[in-house]
Design an enzyme around this catalytic site. Sequence first.
Site, PDB file in Angstrom:
ATOM      1  N   TYR A  26     -14.626  -2.661   9.120  1.00  0.00           N
ATOM      2  CA  TYR A  26     -12.848  -2.071   9.234  1.00  0.00           C
ATOM      3  C   TYR A  26     -12.448  -2.232  10.696  1.00  0.00           C
ATOM      4  CZ  TYR A  26      -9.253   1.292   9.487  1.00  0.00           C
ATOM      5  OH  TYR A  26      -8.063   1.869   9.660  1.00  0.00           O
ATOM      6  N   GLY A  50       0.867  -1.175   0.019  1.00  0.00           N
ATOM      7  CA  GLY A  50       0.050  -0.118  -0.063  1.00  0.00           C
ATOM      8  C   GLY A  50       0.895   1.318  -0.100  1.00  0.00           C
ATOM      9  N   ILE A  96      -5.145  10.566  10.605  1.00  0.00           N
ATOM     10  CA  ILE A  96      -3.894  10.859  10.077  1.00  0.00           C
ATOM     11  C   ILE A  96      -4.090  12.092   9.033  1.00  0.00           C
ATOM     12  CG2 ILE A  96      -1.816  10.383   9.141  1.00  0.00           C
ATOM     13  CD1 ILE A  96      -2.073   9.048  11.710  1.00  0.00           C
TER      14      ILE A  96
HETATM   15  N1  SER Z   1      -8.672   7.034   9.466  1.00  0.00           N
HETATM   16  C1  SER Z   1      -9.277   5.911   9.670  1.00  0.00           C
HETATM   17  C2  SER Z   1     -10.642   6.075   9.002  1.00  0.00           C
HETATM   18  O1  SER Z   1     -11.447   6.834   9.002  1.00  0.00           O
HETATM   19  C3  SER Z   1      -9.345   5.351  11.018  1.00  0.00           C
HETATM   20  O2  SER Z   1      -8.405   4.385  11.222  1.00  0.00           O
HETATM   21  O3  SER Z   1     -11.349   4.997   8.830  1.00  0.00           O
END
Ligand code: SER
Length: 320
Positions: free
Chosen positions: A143, A12, A173
């Site tokens: 997820y 990735g 992030i």
């Molecule tokens: N940035 C990610 C998301 O929003 C969180 O791990 O899915």
Amino acid sequence: MGDKGSRVLITGALGQIGSELTPRLRELFGKENVVATDIRQPAVDQDGPFETLDVLNEGDMRRLIKEHDIDTVYHLAAVLSATGEQKPDLAWNINIEGLMNVLNAAKDMKLRVFHPSSIAAFGPETPRVLTPQETVMKPRTMYGITKVVGELLGSYYFEKHGVDVRGARLPGIISNVAPPGGGTTDYAVEIFYEAIKHQRYTCFLREDTVLPMMYMPDCLKAFVALMDAPLSSLKHHGDYNLAALSFNPRELAAEIKRHIPEFEIEYKPDYRQAIADSWPKSIDDLASREQWRWNPDYDLPAMVEDMIKVLGARHKKGGL
Ligand code: SER
């Protein structure tokens, strides 16, 4: 990074984190020692080895690891939270089958592994303020489910097979090189591009939605520090709580307005609001601070100032 970690493969590598981790690791280990891989072809020339790799193709993965004499894999290929709710089967396959391919290769070929977890591993029953390291893990997104399973697999492969798997529960992030894709925290990146280009942003989360976040330089610092720590000082594996910032869209918009006074924000929450509402507001990362000296550099004003400086300069050159 000690005597290990000198021949690295990143999956990735064209994603949000990979685009910045790859050059950072190339600085540390030398360009030729860091093999960037992605399912996509790079749009621009790469500053070191690049290979196309679908993480579901175990044979290709092992061939590349052998060919390039790899000893450490940074496994970043993943489907994030919002896309995962739309394509749950794809999220399970990429996030779990892909990880199994990495872990089994690591077991057979004696590799170290970095595999990020996420704040998405928590759920509504988890204490939402200063979420502890050890707590209820009942996520409601596919997820998040894959992240909990990923953490458990990391511990299992360490205990059963001695594979050195490390990772942290990343917050949202914020970065300015490659855009994030398909996440619930993506608003905190999009807002900067829109503020600079159009002085307006329509936010898909409510203004009071507090989420844990982190600026990319701190994220890279965390990856390097965690991989650099002596194994003997680590009591966890792929599941370290990690914190830097916590804010809501209203607070972020106010900070941006200090630099761009014309900036206006409006709120139109969509299906991602329910995802955000199931996640923590802030994280207790004492274990990381104690066991591998984690310590972030950027607070909210410093992050916003730097984002606007970098993206503003790029916009002036017509590159945004
Ligand atoms: N940035 C990610 C998301 O929003 C969180 O791990 O899915």
